[in-house]
Design a protein around this motif. Structure first.
Motif, PDB file in Angstrom:
ATOM      1  N   ILE A   1      90.379  17.868  73.281  1.00 19.33           N
ATOM      2  CA  ILE A   1      91.502  18.503  72.583  1.00 19.33           C
ATOM      3  C   ILE A   1      91.024  19.591  71.619  1.00 19.33           C
ATOM      4  N   ILE A   2      90.061  19.289  70.779  1.00 21.85           N
ATOM      5  CA  ILE A   2      89.602  20.269  69.786  1.00 21.85           C
ATOM      6  C   ILE A   2      89.077  21.532  70.456  1.00 21.85           C
ATOM      7  N   PRO A   3      88.203  21.435  71.471  1.00 19.90           N
ATOM      8  CA  PRO A   3      87.767  22.673  72.142  1.00 19.90           C
ATOM      9  C   PRO A   3      88.928  23.474  72.744  1.00 19.90           C
ATOM     10  N   LYS A   4      89.949  22.796  73.251  1.00 19.89           N
ATOM     11  CA  LYS A   4      91.118  23.508  73.803  1.00 19.89           C
ATOM     12  C   LYS A   4      91.836  24.280  72.697  1.00 19.89           C
ATOM     13  N   ILE A   5      92.049  23.621  71.565  1.00 20.77           N
ATOM     14  CA  ILE A   5      92.755  24.264  70.458  1.00 20.77           C
ATOM     15  C   ILE A   5      91.955  25.462  69.923  1.00 20.77           C
ATOM     16  N   GLN A   6      90.646  25.386  69.989  1.00 19.68           N
ATOM     17  CA  GLN A   6      89.796  26.473  69.497  1.00 19.68           C
ATOM     18  C   GLN A   6      89.848  27.721  70.374  1.00 19.68           C
ATOM     19  N   GLN A   7      90.282  27.585  71.601  1.00 21.54           N
ATOM     20  CA  GLN A   7      90.328  28.729  72.510  1.00 21.54           C
ATOM     21  C   GLN A   7      91.415  29.719  72.088  1.00 21.54           C
ATOM     22  N   ASP A   8      91.068  31.003  72.159  1.00 24.15           N
ATOM     23  CA  ASP A   8      92.045  32.032  71.823  1.00 24.15           C
ATOM     24  C   ASP A   8      93.262  31.966  72.732  1.00 24.15           C
ATOM     25  N   LYS A   9      93.042  31.672  74.007  1.00 28.70           N
ATOM     26  CA  LYS A   9      94.183  31.636  74.931  1.00 28.70           C
ATOM     27  C   LYS A   9      95.153  30.502  74.590  1.00 28.70           C
ATOM     28  N   PHE A  10      94.673  29.454  73.911  1.00 28.34           N
ATOM     29  CA  PHE A  10      95.572  28.381  73.483  1.00 28.34           C
ATOM     30  C   PHE A  10      96.541  28.897  72.426  1.00 28.34           C
ATOM     31  N   ILE A  11      96.016  29.545  71.423  1.00 25.55           N
ATOM     32  CA  ILE A  11      96.850  30.003  70.318  1.00 25.55           C
ATOM     33  C   ILE A  11      97.704  31.195  70.725  1.00 25.55           C
ATOM     34  N   ASP A  12      97.193  32.024  71.658  1.00 26.82           N
ATOM     35  CA  ASP A  12      97.933  33.203  72.115  1.00 26.82           C
ATOM     36  C   ASP A  12      98.924  32.881  73.225  1.00 26.82           C
ATOM     37  N   GLY A  13      98.772  31.706  73.841  1.00 24.57           N
ATOM     38  CA  GLY A  13      99.653  31.336  74.936  1.00 24.57           C
ATOM     39  C   GLY A  13      99.321  32.031  76.242  1.00 24.57           C
ATOM     40  N   ARG A  14      98.116  32.579  76.333  1.00 20.43           N
ATOM     41  CA  ARG A  14      97.728  33.271  77.566  1.00 20.43           C
ATOM     42  C   ARG A  14      97.312  32.269  78.627  1.00 20.43           C
ATOM     43  N   GLY A  15      97.410  32.679  79.861  1.00 18.53           N
ATOM     44  CA  GLY A  15      96.970  31.850  80.968  1.00 18.53           C
ATOM     45  C   GLY A  15      98.028  30.886  81.456  1.00 18.53           C
TER      46      GLY A  15
ATOM     47  N   ILE B   1     113.322  27.499  69.107  1.00 20.53           N
ATOM     48  CA  ILE B   1     112.820  27.894  67.781  1.00 20.53           C
ATOM     49  C   ILE B   1     111.315  28.102  67.744  1.00 20.53           C
ATOM     50  N   LEU B   2     110.583  27.609  68.740  1.00 27.80           N
ATOM     51  CA  LEU B   2     109.120  27.718  68.731  1.00 27.80           C
ATOM     52  C   LEU B   2     108.589  28.332  70.024  1.00 27.80           C
ATOM     53  N   ASP B   3     109.137  29.427  70.439  1.00 24.75           N
ATOM     54  CA  ASP B   3     108.714  29.998  71.713  1.00 24.75           C
ATOM     55  C   ASP B   3     107.323  30.616  71.669  1.00 24.75           C
ATOM     56  N   LYS B   4     106.809  30.935  70.487  1.00 22.08           N
ATOM     57  CA  LYS B   4     105.472  31.535  70.362  1.00 22.08           C
ATOM     58  C   LYS B   4     104.437  30.590  69.751  1.00 22.08           C
ATOM     59  N   THR B   5     104.855  29.411  69.344  1.00 22.35           N
ATOM     60  CA  THR B   5     103.965  28.459  68.677  1.00 22.35           C
ATOM     61  C   THR B   5     103.554  27.361  69.651  1.00 22.35           C
ATOM     62  N   PRO B   6     102.246  27.147  69.826  1.00 23.04           N
ATOM     63  CA  PRO B   6     101.815  26.042  70.690  1.00 23.04           C
ATOM     64  C   PRO B   6     102.257  24.685  70.134  1.00 23.04           C
ATOM     65  N   VAL B   7     102.763  23.847  71.035  1.00 18.00           N
ATOM     66  CA  VAL B   7     103.236  22.515  70.679  1.00 18.00           C
ATOM     67  C   VAL B   7     102.506  21.507  71.555  1.00 18.00           C
ATOM     68  N   ILE B   8     101.972  20.462  70.919  1.00 21.09           N
ATOM     69  CA  ILE B   8     101.383  19.349  71.664  1.00 21.09           C
ATOM     70  C   ILE B   8     102.183  18.109  71.329  1.00 21.09           C
ATOM     71  N   ILE B   9     102.746  17.496  72.364  1.00 14.84           N
ATOM     72  CA  ILE B   9     103.447  16.229  72.168  1.00 14.84           C
ATOM     73  C   ILE B   9     102.522  15.116  72.637  1.00 14.84           C
ATOM     74  N   PHE B  10     102.286  14.163  71.766  1.00 17.09           N
ATOM     75  CA  PHE B  10     101.445  13.010  72.088  1.00 17.09           C
ATOM     76  C   PHE B  10     102.382  11.942  72.633  1.00 17.09           C
ATOM     77  N   PHE B  11     102.221  11.656  73.920  1.00 15.63           N
ATOM     78  CA  PHE B  11     103.222  10.900  74.673  1.00 15.63           C
ATOM     79  C   PHE B  11     102.674   9.583  75.199  1.00 15.63           C
ATOM     80  N   PRO B  12     103.178   8.449  74.684  1.00 23.02           N
ATOM     81  CA  PRO B  12     102.722   7.134  75.155  1.00 23.02           C
ATOM     82  C   PRO B  12     103.376   6.775  76.495  1.00 23.02           C
ATOM     83  N   GLY B  13     102.779   7.247  77.537  1.00 21.49           N
ATOM     84  CA  GLY B  13     103.323   7.025  78.874  1.00 21.49           C
ATOM     85  C   GLY B  13     102.641   7.948  79.856  1.00 21.49           C
TER      86      GLY B  13
END
Length: 188
Positions: A11-25, A150-162
């Motif tokens: 998770i941490i390496p993914k969040i550190q990627q520029d494409k994660f925060i920019d929504g690219r890819g 309301i959050l079309d440009k903000t990355p969202v991670i939902i932690f989902f028990p399932g």
């Protein structure tokens, strides 16, 4: 457990990627991700969420994470609406169905979204937790479907028990939520 730890460590390496925060890819899709896990591993995931937040939420970090625990939000809303103190009495006197009906009158997605929108200002990553704790009053697909407004440009991670297979959410591996196609699995 080893598989969960391996996935959490990605998770941490993914969040550190520029494409994660920019929504690219993502083919210009919204940056919504699901981290699914076995419900029995809930406490491990909760601890790791705290670890991730500590890793990024410091002065000078270009990643600022805010966590919205849906269960805590629901309790706060109940307190604001002055019904919190009556919840247990209502369940005892009128039964679970009456409690469910009363809770769903104020546990609507738009109320949660308003709270999220009010608090998001200086953060650029959103974690949604407490999904299992708030079921059946709040359904995760309702939050996700409405959150994109309301959050079309903000990355969202939902932690989902399932389980999330890229098409549908299955809370606790048992309750199938409506299909949700706009989120990506954070870690396979």
């Amino acid at each position: 457990m080893a598989n969960l730890n391996r996935r959490l460590d990605q998770i941490i390496p993914k969040i550190q990627q520029d494409k994660f925060i920019d929504g690219r890819g993502l083919g210009n899709e919204i940056s919504f991700y699901v981290f699914d896990y076995e419900p029995a591993e809930e406490l491990v995931v909760r601890d790791y969420v705290k670890h991730i937040k500590k890793e990024f939420n410091y002065e000078g970090s270009n990643r600022k994470i805010i966590e919205f625990d849906l269960y805590k939000m629901m309790l706060d809303i109940a307190k604001e609406r002055k019904v919190f103190d009556r919840i247990f009495d209502m369940e005892e006197r009128q039964g679970k169905q009456a409690l469910f009906k009363a809770m769903t009158t104020f546990a609507k997605p738009d109320i949660f979204l308003q709270k999220i929108q009010e608090q998001i200002n200086k953060y650029n990553i959103v974690f949604i937790t407490g999904v299992g704790k708030v079921y059946p009053f709040v359904r995760s697909h309702n939050i996700l479907n409405n959150l994109q407004e309301i959050l079309d440009k903000t990355p969202v991670i939902i932690f989902f028990p399932g389980k999330y297979d890229g098409h549908s959410l299955q809370l606790f591996g048992k309750f199938k939520d409506d299909n949700y196609y706009r989120a990506f699995r954070l870690v396979d």
